[in-house]
Design a protein around this motif. Structure first.
Motif, mmCIF file in Angstrom:
data_model
loop_
_atom_site.group_PDB
_atom_site.id
_atom_site.type_symbol
_atom_site.label_atom_id
_atom_site.label_comp_id
_atom_site.label_asym_id
_atom_site.label_seq_id
_atom_site.Cartn_x
_atom_site.Cartn_y
_atom_site.Cartn_z
ATOM 1 N N ARG A 76 55.630 41.083 31.286
ATOM 2 C CA ARG A 76 55.021 42.354 31.640
ATOM 3 C C ARG A 76 54.956 42.403 33.166
ATOM 4 O O ARG A 76 54.240 41.621 33.773
ATOM 5 C CB ARG A 76 53.617 42.395 31.053
ATOM 6 N N ASN A 151 44.962 49.185 34.461
ATOM 7 C CA ASN A 151 44.431 47.824 34.417
ATOM 8 C C ASN A 151 45.021 47.002 35.575
ATOM 9 O O ASN A 151 44.314 46.241 36.231
ATOM 10 C CB ASN A 151 44.775 47.178 33.076
ATOM 11 N N GLY A 155 43.272 45.190 38.840
ATOM 12 C CA GLY A 155 43.551 43.819 39.283
ATOM 13 C C GLY A 155 43.793 43.768 40.782
ATOM 14 O O GLY A 155 43.269 42.900 41.491
ATOM 15 N N MET A 190 41.375 52.426 27.629
ATOM 16 C CA MET A 190 42.170 51.295 27.136
ATOM 17 C C MET A 190 42.187 50.162 28.145
ATOM 18 O O MET A 190 42.290 48.999 27.781
ATOM 19 C CB MET A 190 43.605 51.745 26.859
HETATM 20 C C1 LIG Z 1 44.335 43.475 32.534
HETATM 21 O O1 LIG Z 1 44.829 42.719 33.630
HETATM 22 C C2 LIG Z 1 44.407 41.380 33.659
HETATM 23 C C3 LIG Z 1 44.954 40.771 34.941
HETATM 24 O O2 LIG Z 1 44.481 41.466 36.047
HETATM 25 C C4 LIG Z 1 44.898 40.646 32.430
HETATM 26 O O3 LIG Z 1 44.427 39.336 32.414
HETATM 27 C C5 LIG Z 1 44.408 41.402 31.181
HETATM 28 O O4 LIG Z 1 44.960 40.805 30.034
HETATM 29 C C6 LIG Z 1 44.811 42.853 31.226
HETATM 30 N N1 LIG Z 1 44.196 43.573 30.118
HETATM 31 C C7 LIG Z 1 44.853 44.449 29.385
HETATM 32 C C8 LIG Z 1 44.068 45.137 28.325
HETATM 33 O O5 LIG Z 1 46.044 44.688 29.552
#
Ligand SMILES: *[C@@H]1O[C@H](CO)[C@@H](O)[C@H](O)[C@H]1NC(C)=O
Ligand SMILES: *[C@@H]1O[C@H](CO)[C@@H](O)[C@H](O)[C@H]1NC(C)=O
Ligand SMILES: *[C@@H]1O[C@H](CO)[C@@H](O)[C@H](O)[C@H]1NC(C)=O
Length: 574
Positions: A76, A151, A155, A190
């Motif tokens: 990803r 998301n 980060g 989400m």
């Molecule tokens: C959101 O991003 C973090 C890293 O910054 C990651 O660990 C987490 O799995 C992500 N959550 C989703 C719902 O994609």
């Protein structure tokens, strides 16, 4: 409360501005963020105790990040890495904005499919919206993909702030309707991002502009127009600045949105695509291979990248040599393109530049004489021809270039985030938004005519007129009902939209509200004087319409209302 005064210094064209933030306790974990969500790029800004508002740099130390997700089985990637490391464009999702909240039969979906033939868009059977389909296991809605992007943006903000962040103000185009706004809220949900507010992007720009010119704002109204051409769309917004007296905090500066005009598909990306197709034509004409370059997604992706570089260079130079190594069958490509050629390729687009200005003026019922300055926003206003046509259309001596065209929206949005967060106390700057699309309530009632015969009468009540200020609460009273009934909430007169915009807009029906228990409620309160049935609506800071509650007797609202005490409207679009 611990008090600290933070100097905020903006290094923009010698503009140094200072103001104070009064900071609360809990020095950690109180940072808030903004995301300026464009169609091609996003910019993220943060504010945290002890640190002034600042753009969060991304992993490549850049101030803006492409909105792109690359999804493969075990991988990803986001932003520049998503664009850079990928051999197959089929796994890279971009330009999601135009698909948000759209039904599968929306013309924008077909348009997207035509532009991005590497993707397969299919209908989401349950919602009627779209899904990107790569395989049976890999199907994603535009909202899910945007959720991943949000998301990721969080980060970036957290890395930059060095602390967890949950609260955000996110920008949306002013022309986003209820379904489109809801799609962004769903994406944020989400991602686990708490949305303090969706702010219209030009409003965020106007706030950033006003905050740093606080001392120039007095009781005399001043009107400005912000002309924002981004990658995917163009919006012109008329803003009135003036000081107003408030009940709680004395005289404060205020900005009020007075007019909005837009072109949903006029932007730099269409120019890029035309340049790309021009380069493809030139390559095919060079006959270096028997293949048609237009049939190779990877080669076309390379040409698009070069076209984007070319457009930027042609903003400053009259001609440029475009080149791509190993474009197809290991053949290099090289060709000269002039600014004159570029302008001819996009002639019809430049003709559309004045459209949003005219529409903004007519929605504000203003003339150009009343506008003090037209200020440029958005990366695509750097194209010289755009400025030339716009300058002619507005008849001013010059165009305002005194804000950071790329970052003003993110900075305005993060100021608003700090203002809404309980952790900061910022100097008030009042923001009055305006509803771009009118909303009305419709119902049909049986009436008795003079001769005793009964007939059905269709009624309409305007809830929010075009350009009605918000946030705002509205109450509609139904006087004649003593039994169960239903009413529709629909968009009002959208005849100011062209035929294309109307077909992109989607359903004009927002929802139907069915009331039950009306007669039993009246019977229970026979002794109280009936003031009719009141429906309480609220258009919140994000421009979302809510039906707060419905009551029969004003005094009994909270406890004795109908079952449907709080109903979030659900649009048929999603
Ligand atoms: C959101 O991003 C973090 C890293 O910054 C990651 O660990 C987490 O799995 C992500 N959550 C989703 C719902 O994609
Ligand atoms: C308000 O400010 C403008 C300039 O910013 C000035 O021309 C005008 O005289 C001022 N009006 C009042 C009432 O102070
Ligand atoms: C939309 O609302 C109008 C007016 O209330 C109504 O006549 C029409 O049937 C509604 N359409 C749908 C699809 O619900």
């Amino acid at each position: 409360l611990s008090r600290a005064c933070v100097q905020v210094i903006m290094r923009r064209k010698m503009l140094w501005a200072l103001f104070c933030l009064v900071l609360a306790l809990l020095p950690s974990q109180t940072a808030v963020m903004s995301v300026d969500l464009g169609s091609e790029w996003m910019k993220v800004a943060i504010v945290k105790p002890g640190v002034p508002m600042e753009i969060a740099l991304n992993k490549e130390s850049r101030r803006k990040t492409p909105i792109a997700v690359c999804l493969k089985e075990n991988e990803r990637l986001f932003g520049d890495s998503a664009l850079g490391s990928v051999k197959n464009p089929k796994f890279v999702y971009r330009y999601l904005q135009s698909l948000l909240g759209k039904k599968h039969d929306n013309p924008q979906v077909a348009f997207y499919q035509k532009r991005f033939s590497e993707h397969q868009l299919v209908k989401d059977a349950s919602r009627g919206t779209v899904l990107f389909r790569n395989s049976e296991e890999m199907q994603y809605s535009p909202e899910e993909l945007l959720g991943m992007v949000l998301n990721y943006s969080r980060g970036l903000a957290q890395d930059f702030a060095e602390q967890p962040i949950k609260d955000a103000v996110i920008t949306v185009p002013a022309f986003f309707n209820q379904a489109e706004r809801r799609a962004v809220l769903q994406a944020a949900q989400m991602a686990g991002v708490k949305v303090l507010q969706l702010i219209n992007d030009n409003t965020a720009v106007a706030l950033n502009y006003g905050v740093f010119r606080r001392k120039d704002i007095n009781s005399t109204a001043q009107n400005m127009m912000f002309y924002d051409m981004g990658s995917g769309s163009t919006t012109a917004t008329i803003v009135t600045y003036q000081t107003v007296k408030t009940k709680d905090s004395g005289t404060q500066p205020q900005l009020q949105i007075r007019g909005v005009g837009f072109d949903r598909s006029l932007g730099g990306f269409e120019m890029d695509l035309r340049l790309r197709d021009h380069l493809a034509k030139l390559f095919n004409e060079q006959k270096k291979t028997k293949k048609d370059v237009r049939e190779n997604h990877r080669a076309m992706a390379k040409l698009l990248k070069e076209a984007q570089r070319l457009k930027t260079v042609l903003s400053a130079n009259a001609e440029f040599m475009a080149q791509v190594e190993g474009l197809l069958d290991e053949m290099d490509f090289k060709a000269k393109v002039t600014r004159v050629e570029f302008e001819a390729l996009c002639a019809d687009l430049f003709e559309r530049v004045p459209g949003p200005v005219q529409e903004a003026l007519s929605s504000a019922e203003m003339s150009l004489d009343e506008i003090e300055q037209v200020i440029l926003v958005g990366g695509s206003t750097r194209v010289p021809k755009v400025q030339e046509v716009l300058l002619k259309a507005v008849g001013k001596e010059e165009l305002g270039k005194n804000i950071n065209a790329d970052e003003a929206a993110a900075m305005g949005a993060v100021y608003q985030a700090a203002a809404l967060s309980k952790a900061f106390k910022v100097k008030p700057f009042l923001v009055r938004e305006a509803a771009v699309f009118p909303i009305q309530v419709e119902f049909t009632r049986e009436t008795e005519d003079e001769d005793g015969s009964r007939s059905l009468k269709h009624n309409k009540r305007i809830l929010f007129q075009r350009m009605a200020p918000y946030p705002q609460r509205k109450v509609i009273t139904f006087n004649r009902y003593t039994d169960d009934f239903a009413f529709d909430i629909n968009y009002g007169d959208l005849s100011f939209l062209g035929q294309n915009d109307l077909s992109v807009f989607g359903s004009l029906n927002l929802t139907t509200v069915q009331l039950s228990g009306v007669s039993s409620s009246f019977q229970k309160h026979m002794d109280a004087e009936s003031k009719g049935i009141k429906a309480h609506f609220n258009m919140d800071e994000s421009g979302m319409l809510l039906l707060d509650r419905v009551s029969t007797i004003e005094l009994l609202i909270e406890s004795q209302g109908f079952n449907l005490a709080t109903l979030r409207l659900t649009s048929p679009t999603l």
